[in-house]
Design an enzyme around this catalytic site. Structure first.
Site, PDB file in Angstrom:
ATOM      1  N   ARG A   1       6.896 -11.893  12.108  1.00 40.44           N
ATOM      2  CA  ARG A   1       6.918 -13.061  11.220  1.00 40.44           C
ATOM      3  C   ARG A   1       7.899 -14.122  11.716  1.00 40.44           C
ATOM      4  O   ARG A   1       7.649 -15.316  11.590  1.00 40.44           O
ATOM      5  CB  ARG A   1       7.242 -12.612   9.786  1.00 40.44           C
ATOM      6  CG  ARG A   1       6.039 -11.872   9.140  1.00 40.44           C
ATOM      7  CD  ARG A   1       6.484 -10.978   8.002  1.00 40.44           C
ATOM      8  NE  ARG A   1       5.367 -10.398   7.272  1.00 40.44           N
ATOM      9  CZ  ARG A   1       4.645  -9.332   7.669  1.00 40.44           C
ATOM     10  NH1 ARG A   1       4.922  -8.729   8.814  1.00 40.44           N
ATOM     11  NH2 ARG A   1       3.662  -8.864   6.918  1.00 40.44           N
TER      12      ARG A   1
ATOM     13  N   ASP B   1       3.557   3.687   6.666  1.00 43.79           N
ATOM     14  CA  ASP B   1       3.724   3.982   8.096  1.00 43.79           C
ATOM     15  C   ASP B   1       4.523   5.272   8.327  1.00 43.79           C
ATOM     16  O   ASP B   1       4.606   5.759   9.458  1.00 43.79           O
ATOM     17  CB  ASP B   1       4.428   2.812   8.800  1.00 43.79           C
ATOM     18  CG  ASP B   1       3.532   1.580   8.856  1.00 43.79           C
ATOM     19  OD1 ASP B   1       2.301   1.728   8.751  1.00 43.79           O
ATOM     20  OD2 ASP B   1       4.068   0.459   8.993  1.00 43.79           O
TER      21      ASP B   1
ATOM     22  N   ARG C   1      -4.879   8.381  11.332  1.00 44.72           N
ATOM     23  CA  ARG C   1      -3.640   9.173  11.269  1.00 44.72           C
ATOM     24  C   ARG C   1      -3.785  10.427  10.415  1.00 44.72           C
ATOM     25  O   ARG C   1      -3.004  11.376  10.582  1.00 44.72           O
ATOM     26  CB  ARG C   1      -2.480   8.303  10.757  1.00 44.72           C
ATOM     27  CG  ARG C   1      -2.001   7.334  11.825  1.00 44.72           C
ATOM     28  CD  ARG C   1      -0.797   6.526  11.411  1.00 44.72           C
ATOM     29  NE  ARG C   1      -0.360   5.712  12.535  1.00 44.72           N
ATOM     30  CZ  ARG C   1       0.367   4.603  12.441  1.00 44.72           C
ATOM     31  NH1 ARG C   1       0.755   4.168  11.242  1.00 44.72           N
ATOM     32  NH2 ARG C   1       0.711   3.942  13.518  1.00 44.72           N
TER      33      ARG C   1
HETATM   34  C1  S3P Z   1       2.386  -4.433   8.255  1.00 43.99           C
HETATM   35  C2  S3P Z   1       1.678  -4.005   7.174  1.00 43.99           C
HETATM   36  C3  S3P Z   1       1.132  -2.654   7.035  1.00 43.99           C
HETATM   37  C4  S3P Z   1       1.757  -1.687   8.036  1.00 43.99           C
HETATM   38  C5  S3P Z   1       1.834  -2.274   9.410  1.00 43.99           C
HETATM   39  C6  S3P Z   1       2.680  -3.541   9.391  1.00 43.99           C
HETATM   40  C7  S3P Z   1       2.886  -5.822   8.290  1.00 43.99           C
HETATM   41  O1  S3P Z   1      -0.251  -2.693   7.277  1.00 43.99           O
HETATM   42  O2  S3P Z   1       1.030  -0.489   8.059  1.00 43.99           O
HETATM   43  O3  S3P Z   1       2.418  -1.355  10.298  1.00 43.99           O
HETATM   44  O4  S3P Z   1       3.760  -6.132   9.108  1.00 43.99           O
HETATM   45  O5  S3P Z   1       2.408  -6.625   7.483  1.00 43.99           O
HETATM   46  P1  S3P Z   1      -1.307  -3.025   6.103  1.00 43.99           P
HETATM   47  O6  S3P Z   1      -1.045  -4.391   5.629  1.00 43.99           O
HETATM   48  O7  S3P Z   1      -2.641  -2.886   6.764  1.00 43.99           O
HETATM   49  O8  S3P Z   1      -1.059  -1.978   5.066  1.00 43.99           O
END
Ligand code: S3P
Length: 456
Positions: free
Chosen positions: A43, A340, A371
Site C-alpha cells: 500500500r 494467513d 492451503r
Molecule cells: C491481503 C489480504 C488478504 C491476505 C493477503 C493480503 C491484503 O487476502 O490473505 O495475504 O494485503 O489486502 P484477501 O483479501 O483475499 O482475504
C-alpha cells in the site's frame, strides 16, 4: 545446548531446506525482528506512486511480492528508488496520471498487487493496460474484483469471462457504487476504495466481517476523505480525492512473527522475543487463537508508529513432557483476522491436547495454493492427523512427527509452517521448494538458524 542443524541445498531452480533435530533438549532462544508488513508495504508503494510529491518508506518488506508492486508502478511512471529496508523514496505522479506502459504488467505471485492495482488501472481514462502473474496467480479468482469494478463501468477482459489473468483493462471514468461484498476480503475492499479515489461522489464497500484495515488507515494518512461505520463494516470514500506524499514507517509483519510465536509456544523450554511487530487489531486473530490454546505470549512496549499499533511479542514454552497447548475451535469473525496464519496454527494444533477445528475458512482454497489441501497432506506426511473439511481443517493433537520429505507447493507460508513443524519432528525433514519463503520472508532461514542456536 543441543541445536537443530539447518542446511540449505540449492540447485539452479529450487532450494531444499533440511532440518535435523537433535535427539533431545532442543529449545529456541533469542530476540529477532521480522521483515516489514507485506500488506502495508504494497500500500505504501501504491499510494506513494499515486500521491503528489515524495513518499519516504522505512522498513519496507524487500520480498518478492513488494518487488512485483514496485516493478509494476515503475512501469506506470512512478520513480521508486532502489528497494531497501532503511529508506525507499517514491516520487509520486499524482492521481489519474499513470502512464500507459509499453508492456504487460507482471504481478508475479502477488494477489494483493494484482487485485489492488486493477482498481487503480480501471479508473485511468484513456489508457490501456494488460496484467498477468505467475501460474499460481493466473489460476486465482479475479471475479471478486472484476465484478464490482464492472458495476462502476470498468472495462476489463480476460480468460473465462474476464475472471482469470491475464487481463486487459481499458481505463474509464468510473461511477461510484455501494457494494456489499459477499466475502470479508481486504483485497476486494481496497480495490474498490482505490477505484473510488477517482470516481465522482461516494463509493461505499460493506463487508460481512471486518478484514484488515491498512488501506483505510493509509488512505486517510495520505489525505483522502473516508468515513467508516464499524457497526456495519462499511467504508465510504469521497472522490475525486487528492493524495499527498507521506512518511510511512512499516512495522514488522505479524504474519511472519506467527512462525516464531508458534515455534516458541510448542518447542519446550523456548523463549523468543520478536521486536517491533504490527498489532493492528484487524490482524491479531493469531494472538487470540494462541492465547485460547494456552500459549504464554505477552505484549511489551506497546506504542503507535505512523498510525499503526506496534509491540514486542514475547513467547515462552515451559519444559516438560506433556503437550504444551489445548485444542480449540476457530471459526466466524476471527477468521479474516488470522486468515494467513491458519497453516501455522494447524502446526500449533498438533501440539495441543484434543481436537482443534478450524471452519469458515474456505478462502484458504484460493490462496497461493489450496492451503487446506496442501497443509493437510504435507503435515500428514510427517505423521500428523489432519483432516480436510470443505471450509477448514480438523487436527488431532498429540501425534508424534517423524522427519521425511515434504513440499512447499511453491507457497511461502506452507514452506515456513513445515519448517516449524520439522523442529518438533524426530530425525531429518527435507522441505522441497523452500525458496518460496522469499515471497514474504527472505531471511527466514537465517532467523531459523539463529533461534535454533539461541543467538539471534
Ligand atoms: C491481503 C489480504 C488478504 C491476505 C493477503 C493480503 C491484503 O487476502 O490473505 O495475504 O494485503 O489486502 P484477501 O483479501 O483475499 O482475504
Amino acid at each position: 545446548m543441543p541445536v537443530a542443524i539447518v542446511t540449505l541445498k540449492s540447485t539452479e531452480h529450487q532450494q531444499d531446506l533440511i532440518i535435523q533435530r537433535p535427539t533431545s533438549g532442543l529449545s529456541l532462544q533469542g530476540r529477532l525482528r521480522v521483515p516489514g508488513d507485506k500488506s502495508i508495504s504494497h500500500r505504501a508503494l501504491m499510494l506513494g506512486a499515486l500521491a503528489q510529491g515524495e513518499t519516504e518508506i522505512q522498513g519496507l518488506l524487500i520480498g518478492e511480492d513488494p518487488r512485483s508492486t514496485a516493478a509494476c508502478f515503475r512501469a506506470l511512471g512512478a520513480e521508486i528508488s532502489e528497494l531497501n529496508t532503511e529508506y525507499v523514496r517514491v516520487q509520486g505522479i499524482g492521481l489519474g496520471q499513470l502512464q500507459e506502459p509499453a508492456d504487460v504488467l507482471n504481478a508475479g505471485n502477488s494477489g494483493t498487487t494484482l487485485r489492488l492495482m486493477l482498481g487503480i488501472l480501471a479508473s485511468h481514462p484513456g489508457r490501456f493496460f494488460t496484467v498477468t502473474g505467475d501460474s499460481s496467480l493466473r489460476s486465482r479468482p479475479m471475479s471478486r474484483v472484476v465484478k464490482p469494478l464492472q458495476q462502476m463501468l470498468a472495462q476489463i477482459w480476460g480468460r473465462q469471462g474476464g475472471t482469470l489473468a491475464p487481463l486487459a483493462i481499458q481505463g474509464q471514468q468510473l461511477q461510484p457504487i455501494k457494494y456489499h461484498s459477499p466475502i470479508a476480503s481486504a483485497q476486494v475492499k481496497s480495490c474498490i476504495l482505490l477505484a473510488g479515489l477517482m470516481a465522482e461522489g461516494k463509493t461505499t464497500v460493506t463487508e460481512p466481517a471486518l478484514s484488515r484495515d491498512h488501506s483505510e488507515r493509509m488512505l486517510q494518512g495520505f489525505g483522502a476523505s473516508l468515513s467508516i461505520d464499524p457497526e456495519t463494516h462499511s467504508v465510504t470514500i469521497l472522490g475525486p480525492a487528492q493524495l499527498q506524499g507521506q512518511s510511512v514507517i512499516v512495522p514488522g509483519d505479524i504474519s511472519s512473527a506467527a512462525f516464531w510465536l508458534v515455534a516458541g509456544a510448542v518447542v519446550p523450554g523456548s523463549e523468543i522475543c520478536i521486536e517491533n511487530v504490527g498489532v493492528n487489531p484487524t490482524r491479531t486473530g493469531i494472538l487470540e487463537a494462541l492465547s485460547m490454546m494456552g500459549a504464554d505470549i505477552t505484549l511489551e512496549n506497546q506504542r503507535v508508529v505512523a498510525g499503526e499499533p506496534v509491540a514486542d511479542l514475547r513467547v515462552r514454552c515451559r519444559g516438560g513432557g506433556t503437550l504444551p497447548l489445548q485444542a480449540c475451535e476457530i471459526a466466524g469473525d476471527v477468521i479474516p483476522r488470522l486468515i494467513d496464519e491458519i497453516p501455522i496454527l494447524a502446526v500449533a494444533a498438533i501440539f495441543a491436547k484434543g481436537t482443534t477445528v478450524i471452519r469458515d475458512a474456505a478462502e484458504l482454497r484460493v490462496k497461493e495454493s489450496d492451503r487446506i489441501a496442501v497443509i493437510a497432506s504435507e503435515l500428514n506426511r510427517l505423521g500428523a492427523k489432519v483432516t480436510e473439511l470443505p471450509d477448514g481443517l480438523e487436527i488431532s493433537g498429540g501425534t508424534t512427527l517423524t522427519g521425511t520429505d515434504v513440499d512447499s507447493h511453491t507457497d511461502h507460508r506452507i514452506a515456513m509452517s513445515l519448517a516449524i513443524a520439522a523442529l518438533n519432528a524426530t530425525g531429518t525433514t527435507t522441505i522441497h521448494r523452500a525458496e518460496a519463503a522469499a515471497i514474504s520472508y527472505p531471511d527466514f532461514f537465517q532467523s531459523l538458524i539463529g533461534v535454533a542456536m539461541g543467538n539471534e
